[in-house]
Write an enzyme that holds these catalytic residues in place. Structure first.
Site, PDB file in Angstrom:
ATOM      1  N   ARG A   1       0.847  -1.197   0.000  1.00  0.00           N
ATOM      2  CA  ARG A   1       0.000   0.000   0.000  1.00  0.00           C
ATOM      3  C   ARG A   1       0.871   1.231   0.000  1.00  0.00           C
ATOM      4  O   ARG A   1       1.804   1.343   0.793  1.00  0.00           O
ATOM      5  CB  ARG A   1      -0.827   0.060   1.298  1.00  0.00           C
ATOM      6  CG  ARG A   1      -2.041  -0.731   1.289  1.00  0.00           C
ATOM      7  CD  ARG A   1      -3.047  -0.359   2.348  1.00  0.00           C
ATOM      8  NE  ARG A   1      -2.597   0.294   3.567  1.00  0.00           N
ATOM      9  CZ  ARG A   1      -3.426   0.744   4.494  1.00  0.00           C
ATOM     10  NH1 ARG A   1      -4.719   0.646   4.317  1.00  0.00           N
ATOM     11  NH2 ARG A   1      -2.992   1.305   5.587  1.00  0.00           N
TER      12      ARG A   1
ATOM     13  N   ASP B   1       4.359  -5.368  10.349  1.00  0.00           N
ATOM     14  CA  ASP B   1       5.398  -4.884  11.264  1.00  0.00           C
ATOM     15  C   ASP B   1       5.386  -5.669  12.572  1.00  0.00           C
ATOM     16  O   ASP B   1       6.443  -6.006  13.121  1.00  0.00           O
ATOM     17  CB  ASP B   1       5.193  -3.396  11.564  1.00  0.00           C
ATOM     18  CG  ASP B   1       5.679  -2.504  10.427  1.00  0.00           C
ATOM     19  OD1 ASP B   1       6.363  -3.019   9.526  1.00  0.00           O
ATOM     20  OD2 ASP B   1       5.359  -1.306  10.450  1.00  0.00           O
TER      21      ASP B   1
ATOM     22  N   THR C   1      -1.501   7.409  -0.687  1.00  0.00           N
ATOM     23  CA  THR C   1      -2.761   7.247  -1.452  1.00  0.00           C
ATOM     24  C   THR C   1      -3.550   6.010  -1.025  1.00  0.00           C
ATOM     25  O   THR C   1      -4.718   5.871  -1.398  1.00  0.00           O
ATOM     26  CB  THR C   1      -2.457   7.104  -2.955  1.00  0.00           C
ATOM     27  OG1 THR C   1      -1.729   5.868  -3.139  1.00  0.00           O
ATOM     28  CG2 THR C   1      -1.624   8.272  -3.465  1.00  0.00           C
TER      29      THR C   1
ATOM     30  N   ASP D   1      -0.127  -2.263  12.539  1.00  0.00           N
ATOM     31  CA  ASP D   1       0.414  -2.745  11.264  1.00  0.00           C
ATOM     32  C   ASP D   1       0.782  -4.213  11.423  1.00  0.00           C
ATOM     33  O   ASP D   1       1.742  -4.567  12.108  1.00  0.00           O
ATOM     34  CB  ASP D   1       1.642  -1.923  10.871  1.00  0.00           C
ATOM     35  CG  ASP D   1       2.109  -2.265   9.462  1.00  0.00           C
ATOM     36  OD1 ASP D   1       2.373  -3.465   9.193  1.00  0.00           O
ATOM     37  OD2 ASP D   1       2.194  -1.356   8.638  1.00  0.00           O
TER      38      ASP D   1
HETATM   39  C1  PRP Z   1      -1.152  -4.322   4.780  1.00  0.00           C
HETATM   40  C2  PRP Z   1      -1.903  -5.612   5.058  1.00  0.00           C
HETATM   41  C3  PRP Z   1      -2.745  -5.752   3.831  1.00  0.00           C
HETATM   42  C4  PRP Z   1      -3.023  -4.324   3.444  1.00  0.00           C
HETATM   43  C5  PRP Z   1      -4.442  -4.032   3.752  1.00  0.00           C
HETATM   44  O1  PRP Z   1      -0.100  -4.557   3.924  1.00  0.00           O
HETATM   45  O2  PRP Z   1      -1.055  -6.682   5.242  1.00  0.00           O
HETATM   46  O3  PRP Z   1      -2.090  -6.433   2.774  1.00  0.00           O
HETATM   47  O4  PRP Z   1      -2.148  -3.501   4.201  1.00  0.00           O
HETATM   48  O5  PRP Z   1      -4.763  -2.741   3.404  1.00  0.00           O
HETATM   49  P1  PRP Z   1      -5.863  -2.372   2.318  1.00  0.00           P
HETATM   50  O6  PRP Z   1      -7.055  -3.237   2.574  1.00  0.00           O
HETATM   51  O7  PRP Z   1      -6.131  -0.930   2.597  1.00  0.00           O
HETATM   52  O8  PRP Z   1      -5.277  -2.577   0.952  1.00  0.00           O
HETATM   53  P2  PRP Z   1       1.076  -3.495   3.653  1.00  0.00           P
HETATM   54  O9  PRP Z   1       0.811  -2.737   2.391  1.00  0.00           O
HETATM   55  O10 PRP Z   1       1.305  -2.667   4.875  1.00  0.00           O
HETATM   56  O11 PRP Z   1       2.312  -4.412   3.349  1.00  0.00           O
HETATM   57  P3  PRP Z   1       3.058  -5.494   4.260  1.00  0.00           P
HETATM   58  O12 PRP Z   1       2.120  -6.670   4.430  1.00  0.00           O
HETATM   59  O13 PRP Z   1       4.243  -5.828   3.440  1.00  0.00           O
HETATM   60  O14 PRP Z   1       3.406  -4.861   5.571  1.00  0.00           O
HETATM   61  N1  URA Z   2      -2.738  -2.790   7.234  1.00  0.00           N
HETATM   62  C1  URA Z   2      -2.426  -3.124   8.496  1.00  0.00           C
HETATM   63  O1  URA Z   2      -1.453  -3.858   8.732  1.00  0.00           O
HETATM   64  N2  URA Z   2      -3.186  -2.641   9.496  1.00  0.00           N
HETATM   65  C2  URA Z   2      -4.240  -1.847   9.280  1.00  0.00           C
HETATM   66  O2  URA Z   2      -4.912  -1.435  10.248  1.00  0.00           O
HETATM   67  C3  URA Z   2      -4.549  -1.499   7.953  1.00  0.00           C
HETATM   68  C4  URA Z   2      -3.788  -1.995   6.942  1.00  0.00           C
END
Ligand code: PRP
Ligand code: URA
Length: 207
Positions: free
Chosen positions: A102, A200, A106, A197
Protein backbone atom coordinates in the site's frame (compact mmCIF):
# COMPACT_ATOMS: atom_id res chain seq x y z
CA UNK A 1 -21.31 -12.74 -1.08
CA UNK A 2 -21.43 -13.80 2.56
CA UNK A 3 -19.38 -12.45 5.46
CA UNK A 4 -18.75 -14.92 8.28
CA UNK A 5 -17.20 -13.74 11.53
CA UNK A 6 -15.87 -16.75 13.41
CA UNK A 7 -17.52 -16.83 16.83
CA UNK A 8 -15.55 -19.10 19.12
CA UNK A 9 -14.25 -18.39 22.62
CA UNK A 10 -10.75 -19.40 21.56
CA UNK A 11 -10.89 -17.11 18.53
CA UNK A 12 -12.00 -14.24 20.77
CA UNK A 13 -9.14 -14.98 23.15
CA UNK A 14 -6.55 -15.08 20.33
CA UNK A 15 -7.95 -11.84 18.88
CA UNK A 16 -7.42 -10.03 22.17
CA UNK A 17 -3.80 -11.22 22.35
CA UNK A 18 -3.19 -9.92 18.80
CA UNK A 19 -4.81 -6.56 19.61
CA UNK A 20 -2.68 -6.09 22.74
CA UNK A 21 0.13 -3.66 21.90
CA UNK A 22 2.45 -5.36 24.41
CA UNK A 23 2.31 -8.74 22.62
CA UNK A 24 5.80 -9.68 21.38
CA UNK A 25 6.44 -10.64 17.73
CA UNK A 26 7.12 -14.23 18.86
CA UNK A 27 3.72 -14.56 20.52
CA UNK A 28 2.08 -12.61 17.71
CA UNK A 29 3.32 -15.21 15.22
CA UNK A 30 2.18 -18.26 17.17
CA UNK A 31 -1.22 -16.77 17.95
CA UNK A 32 -1.73 -15.74 14.30
CA UNK A 33 -1.10 -19.33 13.33
CA UNK A 34 -3.56 -20.69 15.89
CA UNK A 35 -6.27 -18.20 14.97
CA UNK A 36 -5.80 -18.96 11.27
CA UNK A 37 -6.50 -22.62 12.01
CA UNK A 38 -9.90 -21.64 13.41
CA UNK A 39 -10.58 -19.35 10.44
CA UNK A 40 -9.63 -22.06 7.95
CA UNK A 41 -11.83 -24.66 9.64
CA UNK A 42 -14.76 -22.31 8.99
CA UNK A 43 -13.59 -21.36 5.48
CA UNK A 44 -13.29 -25.00 4.41
CA UNK A 45 -16.30 -26.52 6.12
CA UNK A 46 -18.12 -27.11 2.80
CA UNK A 47 -15.22 -28.62 0.86
CA UNK A 48 -16.39 -31.43 -1.36
CA UNK A 49 -15.51 -34.97 -0.33
CA UNK A 50 -15.85 -38.36 -1.94
CA UNK A 51 -16.73 -41.73 -0.45
CA UNK A 52 -13.58 -43.75 0.10
CA UNK A 53 -13.08 -47.18 1.57
CA UNK A 54 -10.24 -48.23 3.84
CA UNK A 55 -9.35 -51.38 5.68
CA UNK A 56 -8.98 -50.87 9.44
CA UNK A 57 -6.92 -53.47 11.32
CA UNK A 58 -10.27 -55.29 11.80
CA UNK A 59 -12.42 -54.83 8.69
CA UNK A 60 -13.31 -52.79 5.64
CA UNK A 61 -15.13 -49.48 6.20
CA UNK A 62 -15.96 -46.33 4.30
CA UNK A 63 -15.31 -42.69 5.06
CA UNK A 64 -14.80 -39.48 3.12
CA UNK A 65 -11.68 -37.96 1.61
CA UNK A 66 -11.13 -34.50 0.16
CA UNK A 67 -12.18 -34.39 -3.47
CA UNK A 68 -10.80 -31.10 -4.83
CA UNK A 69 -7.37 -29.51 -4.76
CA UNK A 70 -6.80 -26.50 -2.50
CA UNK A 71 -4.79 -23.41 -3.29
CA UNK A 72 -3.64 -20.87 -0.69
CA UNK A 73 -2.44 -17.45 -1.80
CA UNK A 74 -0.93 -15.34 0.98
CA UNK A 75 -0.58 -11.65 0.17
CA UNK A 76 2.98 -10.62 1.04
CA UNK A 77 4.09 -9.80 3.57
CA UNK A 78 1.53 -10.14 6.31
CA UNK A 79 -0.35 -13.05 4.73
CA UNK A 80 2.74 -15.19 5.27
CA UNK A 81 1.85 -15.33 8.95
CA UNK A 82 -1.27 -17.30 8.04
CA UNK A 83 0.35 -19.79 5.68
CA UNK A 84 1.93 -22.31 8.09
CA UNK A 85 -1.42 -23.16 9.56
CA UNK A 86 -2.93 -23.86 6.13
CA UNK A 87 0.02 -26.04 5.12
CA UNK A 88 -0.30 -28.05 8.33
CA UNK A 89 -4.03 -28.58 7.82
CA UNK A 90 -3.71 -29.32 4.10
CA UNK A 91 -0.23 -30.72 3.38
CA UNK A 92 -1.09 -31.15 -0.31
CA UNK A 93 -2.01 -27.47 -0.70
CA UNK A 94 -0.68 -25.62 -3.76
CA UNK A 95 0.73 -22.26 -2.70
CA UNK A 96 0.81 -19.08 -4.75
CA UNK A 97 2.26 -15.73 -3.71
CA UNK A 98 1.16 -12.20 -4.50
CA UNK A 99 3.24 -9.26 -3.31
CA UNK A 100 1.27 -6.06 -2.77
CA UNK A 101 2.23 -2.88 -1.02
CA UNK A 102 0.00 0.00 0.00
CA UNK A 103 1.22 3.46 -0.84
CA UNK A 104 1.36 5.28 2.51
CA UNK A 105 -0.13 8.45 1.02
CA UNK A 106 -2.76 7.25 -1.45
CA UNK A 107 -3.47 3.82 0.18
CA UNK A 108 -3.44 2.36 -3.35
CA UNK A 109 -2.11 -1.21 -3.52
CA UNK A 110 0.44 -2.02 -6.20
CA UNK A 111 1.62 -5.50 -7.15
CA UNK A 112 5.37 -6.16 -7.04
CA UNK A 113 5.36 -9.97 -7.29
CA UNK A 114 3.09 -12.80 -8.38
CA UNK A 115 3.71 -16.52 -8.73
CA UNK A 116 0.61 -18.67 -8.95
CA UNK A 117 -0.02 -22.42 -9.36
CA UNK A 118 -2.73 -24.02 -11.50
CA UNK A 119 -5.98 -22.65 -10.15
CA UNK A 120 -8.90 -23.58 -12.39
CA UNK A 121 -9.62 -26.99 -10.76
CA UNK A 122 -9.11 -25.87 -7.16
CA UNK A 123 -10.74 -24.02 -4.29
CA UNK A 124 -8.63 -20.90 -3.75
CA UNK A 125 -8.16 -19.17 -0.40
CA UNK A 126 -6.60 -15.70 -0.44
CA UNK A 127 -4.92 -14.97 2.89
CA UNK A 128 -4.45 -11.43 4.18
CA UNK A 129 -4.89 -10.65 7.86
CA UNK A 130 -6.01 -7.04 7.34
CA UNK A 131 -8.92 -6.15 5.08
CA UNK A 132 -8.74 -2.35 5.45
CA UNK A 133 -9.67 -0.27 2.37
CA UNK A 134 -9.96 -3.58 0.53
CA UNK A 135 -7.64 -2.39 -2.23
CA UNK A 136 -5.03 -5.11 -1.64
CA UNK A 137 -7.56 -7.92 -1.37
CA UNK A 138 -9.51 -6.76 -4.41
CA UNK A 139 -6.33 -6.57 -6.52
CA UNK A 140 -5.16 -10.00 -5.33
CA UNK A 141 -8.52 -11.59 -6.07
CA UNK A 142 -8.50 -9.99 -9.52
CA UNK A 143 -5.04 -11.53 -10.13
CA UNK A 144 -6.07 -15.04 -9.11
CA UNK A 145 -9.23 -14.80 -11.21
CA UNK A 146 -7.20 -13.62 -14.22
CA UNK A 147 -4.97 -16.65 -13.65
CA UNK A 148 -7.97 -18.99 -13.79
CA UNK A 149 -9.36 -19.29 -10.26
CA UNK A 150 -13.06 -20.09 -10.36
CA UNK A 151 -13.84 -20.48 -6.66
CA UNK A 152 -12.26 -17.91 -4.35
CA UNK A 153 -12.61 -17.15 -0.64
CA UNK A 154 -11.03 -14.33 1.34
CA UNK A 155 -9.66 -15.21 4.79
CA UNK A 156 -8.75 -12.31 7.09
CA UNK A 157 -8.06 -11.75 10.77
CA UNK A 158 -9.75 -8.32 10.90
CA UNK A 159 -12.14 -6.86 8.34
CA UNK A 160 -13.18 -3.20 8.21
CA UNK A 161 -16.65 -2.27 6.88
CA UNK A 162 -14.99 -0.26 4.09
CA UNK A 163 -13.01 -3.28 2.88
CA UNK A 164 -16.04 -5.55 3.02
CA UNK A 165 -17.99 -3.03 0.90
CA UNK A 166 -15.22 -2.85 -1.73
CA UNK A 167 -15.06 -6.63 -2.06
CA UNK A 168 -18.83 -6.78 -2.29
CA UNK A 169 -18.68 -4.25 -5.14
CA UNK A 170 -15.68 -5.74 -7.00
CA UNK A 171 -16.10 -9.47 -6.29
CA UNK A 172 -19.66 -10.29 -5.22
CA UNK A 173 -18.95 -14.00 -5.77
CA UNK A 174 -16.24 -14.09 -3.08
CA UNK A 175 -17.18 -15.02 0.48
CA UNK A 176 -15.25 -13.47 3.38
CA UNK A 177 -14.26 -15.33 6.55
CA UNK A 178 -12.78 -13.16 9.30
CA UNK A 179 -11.99 -13.18 13.00
CA UNK A 180 -13.57 -9.77 13.62
CA UNK A 181 -15.49 -7.01 11.88
CA UNK A 182 -14.08 -3.77 13.28
CA UNK A 183 -15.60 -0.30 13.49
CA UNK A 184 -13.96 1.86 10.82
CA UNK A 185 -10.76 3.16 9.24
CA UNK A 186 -8.85 6.16 10.56
CA UNK A 187 -7.46 8.97 8.35
CA UNK A 188 -4.40 6.83 7.56
CA UNK A 189 -6.59 3.90 6.48
CA UNK A 190 -5.68 1.89 9.59
CA UNK A 191 -8.42 -0.24 11.11
CA UNK A 192 -9.99 0.91 14.41
CA UNK A 193 -9.71 -0.55 16.97
CA UNK A 194 -7.62 -2.94 14.84
CA UNK A 195 -4.26 -4.22 15.93
CA UNK A 196 -1.84 -1.87 14.17
CA UNK A 197 0.41 -2.75 11.26
CA UNK A 198 0.15 -6.51 11.04
CA UNK A 199 3.30 -7.02 8.95
CA UNK A 200 5.40 -4.88 11.26
CA UNK A 201 4.13 -6.68 14.36
CA UNK A 202 4.61 -10.10 12.77
CA UNK A 203 8.14 -9.45 11.58
CA UNK A 204 9.28 -7.02 14.29
CA UNK A 205 9.88 -4.17 11.84
CA UNK A 206 8.00 -1.38 13.60
CA UNK A 207 10.03 1.78 14.27
C1 PRP B 1 -1.15 -4.32 4.78
C2 PRP B 1 -1.90 -5.61 5.06
C3 PRP B 1 -2.74 -5.75 3.83
C4 PRP B 1 -3.02 -4.32 3.44
C5 PRP B 1 -4.44 -4.03 3.75
O1 PRP B 1 -0.10 -4.56 3.92
O2 PRP B 1 -1.06 -6.68 5.24
O3 PRP B 1 -2.09 -6.43 2.77
O4 PRP B 1 -2.15 -3.50 4.20
O5 PRP B 1 -4.76 -2.74 3.40
P1 PRP B 1 -5.86 -2.37 2.32
O6 PRP B 1 -7.06 -3.24 2.57
O7 PRP B 1 -6.13 -0.93 2.60
O8 PRP B 1 -5.28 -2.58 0.95
P2 PRP B 1 1.08 -3.50 3.65
O9 PRP B 1 0.81 -2.74 2.39
O10 PRP B 1 1.31 -2.67 4.88
O11 PRP B 1 2.31 -4.41 3.35
P3 PRP B 1 3.06 -5.49 4.26
O12 PRP B 1 2.12 -6.67 4.43
O13 PRP B 1 4.24 -5.83 3.44
O14 PRP B 1 3.41 -4.86 5.57
N1 URA C 1 -2.74 -2.79 7.23
C1 URA C 1 -2.43 -3.12 8.50
O1 URA C 1 -1.45 -3.86 8.73
N2 URA C 1 -3.19 -2.64 9.50
C2 URA C 1 -4.24 -1.85 9.28
O2 URA C 1 -4.91 -1.44 10.25
C3 URA C 1 -4.55 -1.50 7.95
C4 URA C 1 -3.79 -1.99 6.94
Amino acid sequence: MSVTIVEHPLAAHFMLVLRDRTTSPATFRTVTKKLTTLLMLEATKDLSTRATSVRTPLEETTGRSLAAPIVAVPILRAGLGMLDSVVELFPEVRVGYIGLERDEATFQASEYYAKLPVLHDARTFVLDPMLATGGSASAAIESVKQAGAASVRMVSVVAAPEGIDILQRDHPDVDIIAGARDRELNDNAYILPGLGDFGDRLFGTQA
